[in-house]
Design an enzyme around this catalytic site. Structure first.
Site, PDB file in Angstrom:
ATOM      1  N   HIS A 124      -1.120  -0.342  12.377  1.00 47.40           N
ATOM      2  CA  HIS A 124      -2.164  -1.362  12.101  1.00 47.40           C
ATOM      3  C   HIS A 124      -2.806  -1.904  13.377  1.00 47.40           C
ATOM      4  O   HIS A 124      -3.831  -2.579  13.304  1.00 47.40           O
ATOM      5  CB  HIS A 124      -1.586  -2.550  11.323  1.00 47.40           C
ATOM      6  N   ASP A 161       2.900   6.152   5.366  1.00 50.10           N
ATOM      7  CA  ASP A 161       3.260   4.751   5.117  1.00 50.10           C
ATOM      8  C   ASP A 161       2.428   4.248   3.929  1.00 50.10           C
ATOM      9  O   ASP A 161       1.301   4.694   3.725  1.00 50.10           O
ATOM     10  CB  ASP A 161       2.940   3.924   6.367  1.00 50.10           C
ATOM     11  N   HIS A 163       0.918   1.609   3.497  1.00 47.66           N
ATOM     12  CA  HIS A 163      -0.275   0.856   3.914  1.00 47.66           C
ATOM     13  C   HIS A 163      -1.227   1.761   4.705  1.00 47.66           C
ATOM     14  O   HIS A 163      -0.773   2.666   5.410  1.00 47.66           O
ATOM     15  CB  HIS A 163       0.130  -0.334   4.789  1.00 47.66           C
ATOM     16  N   ASP A 248       7.880   2.782   3.038  1.00 43.77           N
ATOM     17  CA  ASP A 248       7.696   1.658   2.116  1.00 43.77           C
ATOM     18  C   ASP A 248       7.011   2.049   0.807  1.00 43.77           C
ATOM     19  O   ASP A 248       6.736   1.189  -0.026  1.00 43.77           O
ATOM     20  CB  ASP A 248       6.960   0.482   2.808  1.00 43.77           C
TER      21      ASP A 248
HETATM   22 ZN   LIG Z   1       3.689  -0.090   5.644  1.00 45.11          ZN
END
Ligand SMILES: [Zn+2]
Length: 344
Positions: A124, A161, A163, A248
């Protein structure tokens, strides 16, 4: 070929207090590798700190100085989700340096493949700011480093991931040398990663976003791997594959709403390993991103190493999701992505 892992106790010194991204994640992974006897089969790669120059391959000098200053002041919040302690700048340089070392070891042929067990995570972090528990974008820095030091022309970053790796997308949005493919829950944090974002100018089509609805499981992930990720990777012909490995999307992870099992992760890793063998002499480097359920994180990383070591039978102790959600129909999404990216 030998399989390596990067680890150092310095990674535990990024003190985030009660935060969900904390040192117990790596402690759980390492103690599990120890207890399962797997650690003995792996080569330890010692990390080094990335230099300011190396961090600046991706990040603005001003931002690097800002993180350094925050550490000198004892730490604090870099954004709403991202906290750092006095040691965090140093630790973050070791996280980036750890992925760099893993990449060097793989390209130099010291080992076949590697997994950098580092924190803080990175995907991120944008060139100009910290976000979503991430300080420096470890994978992006290693990709730039590999392109520069080894004069590579094409590197592929795959990010599974749950996200979207907005920071990695930003870092390479106009760079045709890096193919970035992300599978992520959508709509969800950080809100980026829709299918129409495919790269800019000469980098058109080198960003491939696969935003998946909540409660996708093994079958949906395997479908997008087989129908989108494999053909795009074959077309791109990477010389190195880097993986933003976040776990995740596991059904038991509390941070998202996907239904992937340990078996599903093993199957995805097998596909990625197959691509590395087929396209770039097996050069494959994993870097830890998310994964917040300590049991499933440790078990999924064990499974990843077992795939890399060549095991064919991998036990999934935690099994399939106990929830019986109706499987989302992602066929229209796959069709739309294929059209955008000119896939047969
Ligand atoms: Zn994540």
């Amino acid at each position: 070929m030998k399989v390596g892992y990067v680890y150092h106790p310095v990674y535990l010194k990024h003190d985030t207090g009660q935060h969900v991204e904390n040192a117990s994640r790596l402690e759980a992974v390492l103690s599990h590798l120890e207890q399962s006897g797997l650690k003995r089969q792996l080569e330890l790669i010692r990390p080094r700190a990335a230099s300011v120059e190396e961090l600046s391959l991706v990040h603005d000098a001003q931002y690097v100085t800002h993180v350094q200053d925050m550490a000198e002041k004892g730490g604090g919040w870099l954004d709403l989700d991202t906290v750092m302690s006095a040691s965090s700048y140093e630790v973050a340089t070791y996280a980036a340096g750890g992925v760099i070392r893993a990449t060097e070891a793989v390209i130099d042929g010291e080992i076949g493949s590697a997994f950098a067990l580092v924190r803080p995570p990175g995907h991120h972090a944008t060139p100009r700011r910290a976000m979503g528990f991430c300080l420096f974008n470890n994978v992006a820095i290693a990709a730039k480093y590999a392109l520069a030091k080894y004069e590579l022309e094409r590197t592929f970053i795959i990010d599974f991931d749950v996200h979207h790796g907005n920071g990695t997308q930003d870092a390479f949005y106009d760079n045709p040398q890096v193919l970035y493919i992300s599978t992520h829950q959508s709509p969800y944090y950080p809100g980026t990663g829709s299918i129409g974002y495919t790269g800019l100018g000469v980098a058109k089509a080198t960003t491939v976003n696969i935003p998946l609805p909540a409660v996708c499981g093994d079958a949906e992930y395997l479908a997008v791997f087989q129908q989108i990720i494999v053909p795009v990777a074959r077309r791109f012909k990477p010389q190195l594959i880097l993986v933003s490995a976040g776990y995740d999307a596991h059904w038991a992870d509390g941070l998202a709403y996907m239904q992937v099992s340990g078996t599903g992760f093993s199957q995805m890793i097998k596909i990625i390993e197959g691509l590395a063998d087929e396209l770039c002499g097996g050069r494959l480097v994993f870097s830890l991103e998310g994964g917040y359920n300590l049991d499933t994180l440790a078990a999924s990383i064990e499974a990843t190493f077992k795939v890399l070591l060549g095991s064919t039978e991998i036990e999934d102790r935690l099994g399939q999701s106990p929830h019986s959600f109706e499987a989302p129909n992602i066929a229209p999404l796959i069709k739309a992505i294929k059209e955008i990216h000119n896939l047969p």
